[in-house]
Structures are given as structure tokens and as C-alpha cells.
Enzyme design. Structure first.
Site, PDB file in Angstrom:
ATOM      1  N   GLU A  52      22.321 -19.301  -8.033  1.00 45.71           N
ATOM      2  CA  GLU A  52      23.085 -19.796  -9.188  1.00 45.71           C
ATOM      3  C   GLU A  52      23.068 -18.861 -10.400  1.00 45.71           C
ATOM      4  OE1 GLU A  52      21.174 -23.532  -9.593  1.00 45.71           O
ATOM      5  OE2 GLU A  52      19.357 -22.706 -10.460  1.00 45.71           O
ATOM      6  N   CYS A  53      22.116 -17.939 -10.459  1.00 42.55           N
ATOM      7  CA  CYS A  53      22.120 -16.980 -11.572  1.00 42.55           C
ATOM      8  C   CYS A  53      23.298 -16.015 -11.432  1.00 42.55           C
ATOM      9  CB  CYS A  53      20.801 -16.219 -11.628  1.00 42.55           C
ATOM     10  SG  CYS A  53      20.413 -15.307 -10.129  1.00 42.55           S
TER      11      CYS A  53
END
Lengths: 254, 307
Positions: A52-53
Site C-alpha cells: 500500500e505504500c
């Protein structure tokens, strides 16, 4: 030949086995990162990881990861981008499996990582969703990893951070979630999978050293047997080697 | 063009006001400008609204120091350690004072910043359907998709417009034109949505370095009000190509912040007793130089020639 293993090691390896080769997997923070790495080094060399980063990896990171943003996850990544792009793919239905941790889960696989006791009468404040709500809602299949205690596996969570089967049956579809739902819950004692029309979590496999009675006593609802109930296979030497290679410092196994 | 180079003390003092809605890092665990977190604590800023999907332990530190009145975000804790002890104390016991949370998920926060960036009145998402986040945060509104004849619930997300966003970057020129690389989190959306941007640059470079690769720029230099030359300004978080993460620092913080007294002594040792970030670099000494990335894995150059 089975290797010596700890409970935590077995839980990570049992989680890794739920990832299938060739899948696009959305990998949540903390333990799922390690489990995904083990899957890649063993039975799922072609699984692809989305973080998700804003990272996509075709190859596992070459060094130990404490967070998904650590430099070894950036070097040789297949794609470095933003959260909106990777989570947009997720919302677009292009991710096979999502993998998250949890603090409290109920019999329909709904997960609370926000407020124990609910947001109006909170007893304990937990960190919150992060990307977990998105991953639970939009992955084609959700895998959850957590410790197995009666106060963690409850009949009904006080707050749904991340939706599983909601109220069971067709309620998830009625809420507008056209796909997905909890596929497996991997704990330090057992694996639970949904079964029956209501999609309630059933006891699917019992980890070595544990018994069905003990597991049921540690579950906050009347846990029923899945028709395929079996013992969880012990970790193989290959799986243990993979885990030790991924978690070099032993941080996630302690 | 006029140089925007200032000290961290001036940047935080001049451009961040009590009550501002601030983004202190938008990379989740990457490139979090902890030097700005520490300076906000030193300057005793109050009533901040902390906007971020996840900013590793930065929000927990600011909450413990009494700088924040609210959190607009998806997750507050310590990514390798677990729970945020200051966050829990503030929420459960009002210590050092009560805190309001505006719940988001990572995706809904990214979309709220995107709406802010592009002047959209709202963004529809499906990704919060079934979640109680729509119940605890009324800035998410559940309704029927007006473009569909079938039953089709969607969640509308209200735009977010931060007053200031602070980012750590590997390199910037004096005018705020900067390169970012590695995972980006919500940096682009936050940089475009914020009224003002402050950059903590690991290295100050000639403008020609930045314009040699304009695809590595995430938002225009005119958004930037201050450029601070602050090596390891992201310490203890990592910065791709520059610094590794100091995992022991996060672990020590996690243990010591378990009790309020322990947090206060941690804050005194690592923040209040140091006048600036240069003193922190000196205090760390060899521990910091060990975290410097020494390897080389350069990208291939891209040709931008016009003829």
C-alpha cells in the site's frame, strides 16, 4: 522430515500456504509481509506482491523487512508509485488475494482494528484501518492472520473496520460489495474457513500441539467443525529455511 | 527567482501555526520528516490536526507532546512496534488531553487529498462499503450511485485541504523543485492539495539536476514556501537511496513510551534537550553513519533531448 518450529513460525508458514502461485496479492503491514515472502520462496514463485505504500514486486526483497517501505523492498521493485495507484487496482477488482492482520474478528470474519467496544463506548483504542478496510472490501479473497484468544475471536465485533461476511449470508453482497470475503483466518492454534449458507467460520485445521477442544474453548462463539477438518501439516525444512531467510533477524518470529 | 532556503526552526516557526491542518510525511513508513516532528514539539505547537494515512510513529510522538487536537488519518501507531501508547492514552484517558479522530482508510484518505488537489467536490469510492468508518466519520457519506438504475451503494468522500504539508526529499534546488523516488504513498496528492509545502532536502542541488528529469517531480516548485537543507531529516525512517531505517530507535521508543513518564524522559532525551537536528546527528554519531546507504543501484538515464 519436519523441522523444529515455534508457534509463531507455524502461524506464518500456515499463512504462506494460503497464497497460490501466480496470484496478485495485496500484502498488509507487519506479519503478512513475512508470510508473503515465505510463499514466494516456496510454492508460489510467481505470486506478485502489491504494497500500500506504492510498491509492486515480482521478486521478493533480498533483505529483512521491518516495514514494507524499507530500502530492500524498494530496490529492484517492479513498480514504485503511490497509494492511490495500487489501491485503485484493488478497487478495480484486479487483486486476487488480500492479506491482513487483526486484533478482533467475529464468526463472519469481520475485523476490528479500530475501537474495542465500538466507537461510541470505546474501551481500547487500536491503531485503525490503515489499508485493511480497503483490502478486506476489494480483494477477491481475504486472508487474515491473528492470535487465537476468546477475547479476540468473538461472536460479534463492536466495530467493523474491515468487512468480512457482515451479518452472514448475502449481507456482504447487499452492502454493495460485489465480490470477495474472508477465505481463511490463520491463528496461532488453527485455521478457520467459512462454510455453509451463512458463511460462518468453521474449524478447518488444527495446528500440531493443539486440540479441537482447546481451540473451541478459546473461541468466543460455538465453533463448529468444517467438513474437511484435518491436522495442519507441520512446517517442512524448506518452509523453515524460507522463513529464516526472509526474517533474518528473527524479529517477526519472536 | 528567490531562494527559499531557511533553517528548520524558521520554516516551522513561520509557516506552521497553532491549529493548522498539517501533513507530516505522506510516505506511510518512508521519508517521514521526523526532524519537523521534533521541531514542532520543541516549539510547543498546539491544536494541530494531523493528516496522514500512516506516518509511522510521528503522530504518536506529537500526540504525547500535546501538539495535536485531532487526527485525520487511517492508522496511528508504531509500524514495527505495534500500538501507539500515546495515542491510546489520549483516546482512552485524555492524557495529555483529549483527541478527536476523523477515521479514514488509506484509500479514502488518498482520495480525499486527491479531491482537494483537483478541486473536486467529492470522490466516490466502493472501498469503504460495509465498514463502520462510514458511521464514525460523517465526512464519508453512503448513498445510491445516481448514475445507476440498479441498487448500487457508493461512499462519497469529502475533500481534504491541508494548510501545510512537510516532506523529506532526497534532493531539491533552492527554489523547491525536488525529486522524489521510491514508494510515494500519498505524497503527490498531499503536495498538490496543501496550501503550503515545506521540503526537508537531504541534498541541495543545482536546478539543472531537477530539470534533467522532470518526471521525478511530483508537484510544482511554486507550492513550496520553504526549503530546509537537513541531512537525515527523515531519521529514524528510511529514505530510498540515502538512509536505512533505524529499527532499534522505533523499538526503544515503543518500550519507553509504554508509560507516560517513560515517554516524557524519551522526549527530553531525544527532542527537548537538543536545540536542532544537527545536534541529533552529532548525538547519533556512528549510529547514523551506519545507516547511510553506501551501495549504488542507479537508474538508467532517460533522454529528454528535443532534437
Amino acid at each position: 522430515m519436519a523441522a523444529a518450529f515455534s508457534t509463531q513460525e507455524l502461524m506464518i508458514i500456515a499463512s504462506a500456504r494460503e497464497i497460490q502461485d501466480g496470484e496478485v496479492v495485496f500484502v498488509g503491514m507487519r506479519l503478512p509481509i513475512t508470510a508473503f515472502g515465505v510463499a514466494r520462496l516456496t510454492h508460489a514463485p510467481n505470486a506478485v506482491g502489491l504494497f500500500e505504500c506504492g510498491i509492486l514486486r515480482n521478486e521478493p526483497a533480498k533483505d529483512m523487512l521491518y516495514t514494507m517501505s524499507d530500502p530492500p523492498n524498494q530496490q529492484d521493485a517492479a513498480w514504485c508509485t503511490g497509494t492511490a495507484q495500487v489501491m485503485g487496482l484493488l478497487q478495480g477488482g484486479q487483486v486476487d488475494a488480500g492479506f491482513i492482520g487483526g486484533a478482533e474478528i467475529d464468526r463472519f470474519g469481520n475485523i476490528n482494528t479500530s475501537y474495542i467496544g465500538g466507537h461510541r463506548q470505546m474501551k481500547t483504542k487500536l491503531p485503525g484501518s490503515g489499508g485493511a478496510a480497503d483490502i478486506a472490501a476489494m480483494s477477491k479473497r481475504l486472508l487474515a492472520i491473528m492470535n487465537h484468544e476468546p477475547h479476540r475471536l468473538v461472536r460479534r465485533v463492536g466495530y467493523v473496520t474491515s468487512p468480512g461476511g457482515l451479518d452472514g449470508g448475502t449481507s456482504r453482497r447487499k452492502a454493495g460489495l460485489a465480490w470477495g470475503g474472508t477465505a481463511a483466518v490463520i491463528t496461532d492454534r488453527a485455521i478457520l474457513k467459512p462454510h455453509g449458507e451463512e458463511g460462518e467460520l468453521h474449524l478447518f485445521s488444527v495446528h500440531p500441539g493443539h486440540t479441537a477442544d482447546e481451540i473451541k474453548a478459546h473461541t468466543g462463539w460455538e465453533l463448529k467443525d468444517h467438513p474437511l477438518l484435518a491436522p495442519t501439516p507441520e512446517p517442512s525444512a524448506l518452509e523453515m529455511d524460507a522463513l529464516h531467510a526472509i526474517d533474518k533477524d528473527g524479529f517477526w518470529r519472536s | 527567482m528567490k531562494s527559499k532556503l531557511v533553517s528548520l526552526k524558521e520554516a516551522v516557526g513561520s509557516f506552521i501555526k497553532d491549529g493548522d491542518r498539517v501533513v507530516i510525511g505522506a510516505g506511510l513508513e518512508h521519508a517521514i520528516p521526523f526532524a519537523a516532528t521534533f521541531e514542532l514539539i520543541r516549539q510547543g505547537k498546539r491544536h494541530l490536526d494531523l493528516i496522514a494515512p500512516i506516518s509511522d510513529a510521528s503522530a504518536d510522538m506529537l500526540i504525547g507532546a500535546g501538539c495535536a487536537s485531532s487526527v485525520t488519518g487511517a492508522w496511528v501507531g508504531n509500524v514495527s512496534g505495534g500500538l501507539g501508547h500515546n495515542y491510546r492514552r489520549a483516546m482512552e484517558q485524555g492524557i495529555p488531553h483529549p483527541l478527536k479522530v476523523n477515521d479514514f482508510s488509506n484509500f479514502s484518505l488518498a482520495m480525499a487529498l486527491m479531491a482537494g488537489a483537483y478541486g473536486m467536490p467529492f470522490v466516490p469510492v466502493r472501498s469503504l462499503l460495509g465498514s463502520d468508518i462510514t458511521q464514525s466519520n460523517p465526512d464519508h457519506r453512503l448513498l445510491q450511485n445516481p448514475l445507476s438504475d440498479e441498487a448500487d451503494p457508493v461512499v462519497l468522500v469529502k475533500p481534504l485541504l491541508p494548510d501545510v504539508a512537510v516532506f523529506s526529499v532526497p534532493r531539491s534546488d533552492l527554489f523547491g523543485n525536488a525529486h522524489h523516488w521510491g514508494s510515494l504513498g500519498v505524497t503527490q496528492e498531499a503536495g498538490l492539495a496543501a496550501r503550503k509545502v515545506i521540503l526537508l532536502a537531504d541534498e541541495i542541488v543545482d536546478p539543472a539536476v531537477i530539470s534533467s528529469d522532470p518526471n521525478r517531480v511530483l508537484f510544482p516548485g511554486f507550492k513550496v514556501v520553504a526549503v530546509v537543507h537537513e541531512p537525515a531529516g527523515q531519521y529514524p525512517s528510511p529514505l530510498t537511496g540515502c538512509w536505512k531505517r533505524d529499527n532499534a530507535f522505533f523499538n526503544d521508543y515503543h518500550q519507553r513510551s509504554r508509560q507516560r513518564d517513560g515517554y516524557l524522559s524519551w522526549m527530553d532525551e531525544w527532542v527537548l534537550s537538543l536545540p536542532d537536528h544537527a545536534s541529533l546527528r552529532t548525538k547519533l554519531g556512528g549510529r547514523l553513519s551506519d545507516l547511510r546507504i553506501k551501495g549504488q543501484a542507479f537508474s538508467a538515464p532517460a533522454n529528454f533531448a528535443s532534437e
